[in-house]
Enzyme design. Structure first.
Site, PDB file in Angstrom:
ATOM      1  N   GLU A 292       4.300 -18.419  97.733  1.00  0.00           N
ATOM      2  CA  GLU A 292       4.976 -18.737  98.957  1.00  0.00           C
ATOM      3  C   GLU A 292       3.861 -19.668  99.776  1.00  0.00           C
ATOM      4  OE1 GLU A 292       8.580 -15.699  99.661  1.00  0.00           O
ATOM      5  OE2 GLU A 292       6.456 -14.948 100.120  1.00  0.00           O
TER       6      GLU A 292
ATOM      7  N   GLU B 150      11.945 -14.575  93.475  1.00  0.00           N
ATOM      8  CA  GLU B 150      12.265 -13.320  94.032  1.00  0.00           C
ATOM      9  C   GLU B 150      13.706 -13.370  94.383  1.00  0.00           C
ATOM     10  OE1 GLU B 150       9.295 -12.354  97.184  1.00  0.00           O
ATOM     11  OE2 GLU B 150       7.605 -12.676  95.723  1.00  0.00           O
TER      12      GLU B 150
END
Length: 581
Positions: free
Chosen positions: A158, A234
């Protein structure tokens, strides 16, 4: 065998299209004796892959000292996954987030006040390279290209939510390649323009993270990477808890319906989490939006397998969703793990922290209070001590940038709390004979996400009485990583005020999982047979701490509680029910 590849808008493994149905299980949040149990349940649910982060701070707890034993034996976890029949996605990026302390970065990085993390800053890159020299040598033999189960690895996590340093990202990528990584490399980011622009790298497969609205999220991915295979790295089917808030739950049917929608489209999915586990010890992280928010000890995450390994309603609905699209056979599960009620345990021995200081710590003297990292300490507490001459009328005692929660004592008498979110001062007065001022500071978890990750602990700037800074400090490091030197009073502990250690024993005839509940206790840490279970706090939502059976032994077992504020009774309860909300 040929490796996992991007072929147009499909993923191919062994020259055949594959839809990856993966679930996250973090080996470091599960005792090793239960790894196989959790992986078998993942396989039984119809999944073909397990995904795990790899936390740098677990594997290099002190610079140049590496740990791959016990709960840190990532190689054995990966081999266990292969024996069960699962592919593995490994995420060894230096930063992992994961609601884990400092996002997996080792705290010793912050001993250097100039450290710049997650960027092309040479001193940081040097530390990463030294870690990768050791870690990747262990992972590369386990790649699918070498007969192992690892089919993909992540270069950073991320990153677009943090920065846009492509030179840094390429350094990580190139470092993996030159150390023998030859499976599919990927990034994972939120589905926004800024995140995808900042976090992706040329010639590296891009994936996205989200919890709902898959059509919109994948449409954004396709805008940036047309005709790429859709993969949610995710899929947040649950969520985690902070101290002082409600326990998070997501409707199981809603989570399963969103998942089934993606399966029907042919998207690949990684459940985050499939089984959450536990933030044992001091490894919980923290968030900081409008204020600092430390994460609780439990990482249950309201997912298909509970913190204690039980099947939840979400498990069955998720399995039903997979069964609509794949032949997954009959449900076959490992033997259930028993849960035991061992009853009340009397903690009949105790020692006050002030009496125990010299047993478990040696003081360091400096003009200024030092941070935990400057003291060479990672986690736990630091006690800061100084002396004030008097007389002085009542005035405010303040701490500039305390990290994170400080108990104030005058002549060993408790006066109040100063913390980084609510309480900014304590009023004290100084009589003519002067006072001994003690400040016990707790590191409640370094921030694991966002722009405020540079989060040194302890007293980070200074202490003031009225407008005057205080100097000449003694500092006692209290990592609480070895309590064997504590000398307990054999008399009944009784109830008490102030920080103290309480000890008791209990007998075990049959070993099973159990849960410690602390009615009448306020805030502290629990140790069973020397193992740090984690923190408790009366504000909840978590009401019990999980004790996996393998931490126990037949016969006599020891429990020690470090209570910061004092207890109303001298017993704890070992029951067979986990209370999270």
């Amino acid at each position: 065998m040929t490796k996992l590849k991007v072929q147009g808008n499909e993923l191919h493994l062994n020259n055949e299209p594959i839809q990856i149905i993966s679930g996250a299980i973090h080996y470091y949040r599960v005792v090793p004796e239960y790894w196989e149990d959790r992986l078998l349940k993942l396989k039984a649910c119809g999944f073909n892959t397990v995904e795990t982060y790899i936390p740098w701070n677990l594997h290099e707890p002190k610079e140049g000292q590496f740990n791959f034993e016990g709960i840190a034996n990532v190689e054995e976890f990966i081999r266990t996954a292969q024996r069960v029949g699962l592919h593995v996605i490994a995420r060894p990026s230096p930063y992992i987030c994961a609601e884990w302390e400092f996002g997996g970065l080792p705290s010793w990085l912050l001993a250097d006040s100039n450290m710049k993390i997650r960027s092309h800053y040479e001193p940081y890159l040097e530390k990463v390279d030294n870690y990768y020299d050791v870690l990747l040598e262990k992972l590369t033999p386990l790649q699918q290209t070498n007969g192992g189960p690892i089919i993909a690895m992540q270069i950073e996590n991320e990153y677009g939510s943090y920065g846009n340093d492509k030179k840094y990202l390429n350094h990580i990528k190139d470092g993996m390649l030159k150390r023998g990584v030859d499976v599919l490399l990927f990034t994972s980011d939120g589905p926004t323009d800024l995140m995808l622009e900042g976090g992706t790298v040329e010639d590296v497969y891009a994936t996205v993270n989200f919890g709902s609205r898959p059509e919109q999220s994948f449409a954004k991915l396709q805008e940036h990477f047309p005709n790429t295979p859709n993969f949610v790295m995710e899929y947040w089917n649950g969520w985690f808890d902070h101290w002082g808030e409600e326990h998070h739950e997501r409707d199981p049917q809603d989570a399963a319906d969103t998942f089934e929608k993606m399966l029907s489209r042919g998207d690949s999915v990684n459940f985050y989490m499939f089984h959450g586990g536990t933030n044992f010890g001091f490894y919980n992280g923290a968030n900081h939006g409008k204020k600092y928010e430390p994460t609780v000890t439990s990482y249950d995450y309201d997912c298909p397998i509970s913190e204690t390994g039980d099947l939840t309603p979400k498990f069955h609905l998720v399995r039903d969703a997979i069964a609509k699209h794949k032949d997954i056979g009959e449900l076959v599960l490992p033997e259930p793990i028993p849960k035991k009620n061992y009853g009340e345990v009397s903690l009949k021995q105790s020692v006050n922290l002030f009496d125990a200081l010299e047993q478990i710590s040696a003081p360091v003297q400096k003009a200024n209070p030092e941070t935990m990292e400057k003291l060479g300490q990672d986690y736990g507490f630091v006690l800061y001590r100084t002396f004030l001459k008097g007389p002085h009328a009542e005035a405010a005692l303040t701490i500039q940038e305390v990290r994170d929660r400080a108990l104030i004592f005058v002549n060993k008498e408790y006066k109040g709390v100063i913390d980084r979110w609510d309480n900014d001062k304590v009023m004290i007065e100084v009589p003519e004979e002067g006072i001994q001022l003690d400040i016990l500071v707790e590191n409640m978890g370094r921030i694991n996400y966002g722009p405020l990750m540079n989060d040194p602990k302890g007293i980070t700037q200074g202490v003031r009485f009225a407008y005057q800074f205080l100097f000449d400090w003694e500092m006692y490091s209290l990592p609480l990583d070895n309590l064997e030197k504590l000398s307990f009073d054999e008399a009944d502990a009784g109830t008490g005020e102030g920080p103290a250690f309480y000890k008791g024993t209990f007998q075990v005839d049959e070993i099973g999982d159990t849960f410690v509940e602390l009615p009448g206790w306020k805030k502290g840490v629990v140790f069973v047979n020397g193992f740090n279970l984690g923190r408790y706090w009366e504000i909840g939502p978590q009401k019990t701490l999980y004790i996996p059976g393998p931490l126990l032994k037949k016969g006599e077992n020891e429990i020690i509680v470090f209570e910061q504020h004092g207890n109303q009774q001298e017993v704890v309860e070992l029951g067979d029910e986990h209370k999270l909300g």
